[in-house]
Design a protein around this motif. Structure first.
Motif, mmCIF file in Angstrom:
data_model
loop_
_atom_site.group_PDB
_atom_site.id
_atom_site.type_symbol
_atom_site.label_atom_id
_atom_site.label_comp_id
_atom_site.label_asym_id
_atom_site.label_seq_id
_atom_site.Cartn_x
_atom_site.Cartn_y
_atom_site.Cartn_z
ATOM 1 N N VAL A 97 27.979 74.919 26.126
ATOM 2 C CA VAL A 97 28.913 75.874 26.662
ATOM 3 C C VAL A 97 30.168 75.167 26.801
ATOM 4 O O VAL A 97 31.155 75.744 26.599
ATOM 5 C CB VAL A 97 28.465 76.142 28.125
ATOM 6 C CG1 VAL A 97 28.440 75.292 29.120
ATOM 7 C CG2 VAL A 97 29.545 77.373 28.725
ATOM 8 N N VAL A 98 30.181 73.731 27.074
ATOM 9 C CA VAL A 98 31.696 72.965 27.148
ATOM 10 C C VAL A 98 32.309 72.935 25.597
ATOM 11 O O VAL A 98 33.437 73.212 25.545
ATOM 12 C CB VAL A 98 31.411 71.698 27.687
ATOM 13 C CG1 VAL A 98 32.605 70.846 27.507
ATOM 14 C CG2 VAL A 98 31.086 71.580 28.922
ATOM 15 N N THR A 99 31.541 72.603 24.634
ATOM 16 C CA THR A 99 32.145 72.348 23.453
ATOM 17 C C THR A 99 32.534 73.633 22.776
ATOM 18 O O THR A 99 33.435 73.827 22.171
ATOM 19 C CB THR A 99 31.351 71.917 22.591
ATOM 20 O OG1 THR A 99 30.089 72.377 22.123
ATOM 21 C CG2 THR A 99 30.910 70.136 22.948
ATOM 22 N N ALA A 100 31.766 74.769 23.101
ATOM 23 C CA ALA A 100 32.091 76.086 22.594
ATOM 24 C C ALA A 100 33.255 76.576 23.278
ATOM 25 O O ALA A 100 34.262 77.190 22.529
ATOM 26 C CB ALA A 100 30.871 77.281 22.908
ATOM 27 N N LEU A 101 33.238 76.451 24.629
ATOM 28 C CA LEU A 101 34.869 76.878 25.156
ATOM 29 C C LEU A 101 35.934 76.072 24.662
ATOM 30 O O LEU A 101 37.190 76.541 24.453
ATOM 31 C CB LEU A 101 34.928 76.698 26.659
ATOM 32 C CG LEU A 101 33.822 77.697 27.295
ATOM 33 C CD1 LEU A 101 33.588 77.323 28.715
ATOM 34 C CD2 LEU A 101 34.603 78.922 27.501
ATOM 35 N N GLN A 102 35.852 74.704 24.459
ATOM 36 C CA GLN A 102 36.827 74.090 23.774
ATOM 37 C C GLN A 102 37.197 74.463 22.440
ATOM 38 O O GLN A 102 38.339 74.745 22.365
ATOM 39 C CB GLN A 102 36.601 72.481 23.776
ATOM 40 C CG GLN A 102 36.331 71.884 25.088
ATOM 41 C CD GLN A 102 35.583 70.506 25.138
ATOM 42 O OE1 GLN A 102 34.888 70.224 23.991
ATOM 43 N NE2 GLN A 102 35.670 69.545 26.178
ATOM 44 N N SER A 103 36.466 74.798 21.446
ATOM 45 C CA SER A 103 36.843 75.285 20.294
ATOM 46 C C SER A 103 37.277 76.642 20.295
ATOM 47 O O SER A 103 38.191 76.954 19.514
ATOM 48 C CB SER A 103 35.383 74.951 19.268
ATOM 49 O OG SER A 103 34.486 75.999 19.897
ATOM 50 N N GLN A 104 36.665 77.337 20.977
ATOM 51 C CA GLN A 104 37.016 78.990 21.060
ATOM 52 C C GLN A 104 38.434 78.989 21.648
ATOM 53 O O GLN A 104 39.440 79.824 21.395
ATOM 54 C CB GLN A 104 36.057 79.731 21.764
ATOM 55 C CG GLN A 104 34.831 79.779 20.950
ATOM 56 C CD GLN A 104 34.886 80.229 19.590
ATOM 57 O OE1 GLN A 104 35.279 81.178 19.159
ATOM 58 N NE2 GLN A 104 34.352 79.308 18.658
ATOM 59 N N THR A 105 38.657 78.283 22.723
ATOM 60 C CA THR A 105 40.261 78.512 23.294
ATOM 61 C C THR A 105 41.251 77.636 22.445
ATOM 62 O O THR A 105 42.242 78.393 22.274
ATOM 63 C CB THR A 105 40.157 77.439 24.748
ATOM 64 O OG1 THR A 105 39.726 76.081 24.512
ATOM 65 C CG2 THR A 105 39.490 78.349 25.603
ATOM 66 N N PHE A 200 37.211 72.040 31.115
ATOM 67 C CA PHE A 200 35.988 72.641 31.121
ATOM 68 C C PHE A 200 34.819 71.528 31.690
ATOM 69 O O PHE A 200 34.043 71.925 32.224
ATOM 70 C CB PHE A 200 35.549 73.133 29.521
ATOM 71 C CG PHE A 200 36.430 74.081 29.220
ATOM 72 C CD1 PHE A 200 36.653 75.300 29.709
ATOM 73 C CD2 PHE A 200 37.272 73.879 28.016
ATOM 74 C CE1 PHE A 200 37.590 76.265 29.671
ATOM 75 C CE2 PHE A 200 38.171 75.083 27.817
ATOM 76 C CZ PHE A 200 38.168 76.395 28.272
ATOM 77 N N ASP A 201 35.117 70.245 31.527
ATOM 78 C CA ASP A 201 34.007 69.248 31.656
ATOM 79 C C ASP A 201 34.136 69.092 33.188
ATOM 80 O O ASP A 201 32.746 69.213 33.794
ATOM 81 C CB ASP A 201 34.624 67.909 31.092
ATOM 82 C CG ASP A 201 33.704 67.619 29.716
ATOM 83 O OD1 ASP A 201 32.516 67.720 29.818
ATOM 84 O OD2 ASP A 201 34.183 67.233 28.668
ATOM 85 N N SER A 202 35.294 69.029 33.929
ATOM 86 C CA SER A 202 35.195 68.829 35.435
ATOM 87 C C SER A 202 34.391 70.245 35.947
ATOM 88 O O SER A 202 33.730 69.935 36.921
ATOM 89 C CB SER A 202 36.548 68.589 35.880
ATOM 90 O OG SER A 202 37.285 69.712 35.649
#
Length: 256
Positions: A97-105, A200-202
């Motif tokens: 979920v974190v890496t997905a949000l990073q890539s999609q944003t 996203f990580d925090s």
């Protein structure tokens, strides 16, 4: 009978993979809509072709089970086992979920990217920001995020993950998503700014710490009743509110 049994298993598998249930995702998306800047609201409306964020809030739970979007199945969660910490957990090579949000944003912010790709990224972000704040989506890999932990919701046997998806939310308040927003979205601008701090990580680590307490409290075989709903309702309210405010913050930053 065999076909009926197979279908029933498929349905149970589908719902156990969902997050927050429909109501939780709708609440998160609706809260976010109330906090968009004028510029962000215009850009979001263009990309969603006039449909609301709530309309797309649950879309990815269905889409991830289709061949076209099967690659996103692991994007709904981040598994961290009991003997691991957030910092040293094993990363899923297919994404989380974190890496997905990073890539999609990053994709959504790229104005040179194909508009359909950006539209898809926005739909995914709307859903995944809800997932990021559901405690059992940072659960143990060993029990599939609580999907193999059996508890009793009053007298009905259920899974720990499932009661956090749906039953606890619906039992906390019998509200529509707009009533949820009206009743819990009442923080000051200063508090809103504080909630939006981080990344996203925090934010995921906050959810992970809540998840640790969930595991300690909801031991296998526990009979969940009124007192437990009262105890955990404030946590649910907080996570839905924070998810919505942070979703708006992410979009406001992208489109400012």
């Amino acid at each position: 009978m065999k076909k009926i049994f197979t279908f029933a298993i498929a349905v149970l598998t589908f719902f156990s993979a969902s997050a927050w249930g429909q109501k939780g995702h709708d609440v998160t998306a609706f809260i976010a809509e109330q906090h968009l800047t004028t510029k962000a609201r215009i850009e979001v409306a263009k990309l969603l072709e006039g449909r609301s964020m709530v309309y797309w809030a649950n879309w990815l739970d269905n889409a991830s089970h289709t061949p076209e979007y099967e690659y996103s199945k692991t994007w709904h969660y981040k598994n961290i086992d009991a003997d691991q910490t957030y910092e040293d957990c094993t990363l899923n090579a297919k994404g989380d979920v974190v890496t997905a949000l990073q890539s999609q944003t990053a994709l959504l912010a790229d104005t040179t990217a194909n508009i359909n790709a950006r539209r898809l990224a926005l739909k995914m972000i709307i859903h995944l920001m809800g997932d990021l704040h559901q405690p059992m989506h940072v659960g143990h890999a060993s029990d599939l995020g609580g999907n193999t932990v059996e508890v009793f919701y009053f007298n009905s046997k259920n899974k720990l993950h499932t009661i956090w998806d749906t039953q606890l939310v619906e039992s906390a308040h019998k509200w529509s998503y707009s009533e949820w927003q009206y009743n819990i979205d009442r923080v000051s601008p200063e508090t809103e700014a504080k909630i939006a701090e981080g990344d996203f990580d925090s934010w995921c680590k906050e959810t992970y710490l809540i998840c640790n307490n969930v595991y300690k409290y909801f031991t296998p075989g526990i009979k969940v009743s009124y007192n437990d709903i009262a105890k955990w309702s404030p946590v649910i309210e907080k996570q839905l509110l924070f998810g919505g405010i942070r979703l708006a913050h992410v979009l406001n930053e992208i489109f400012k």
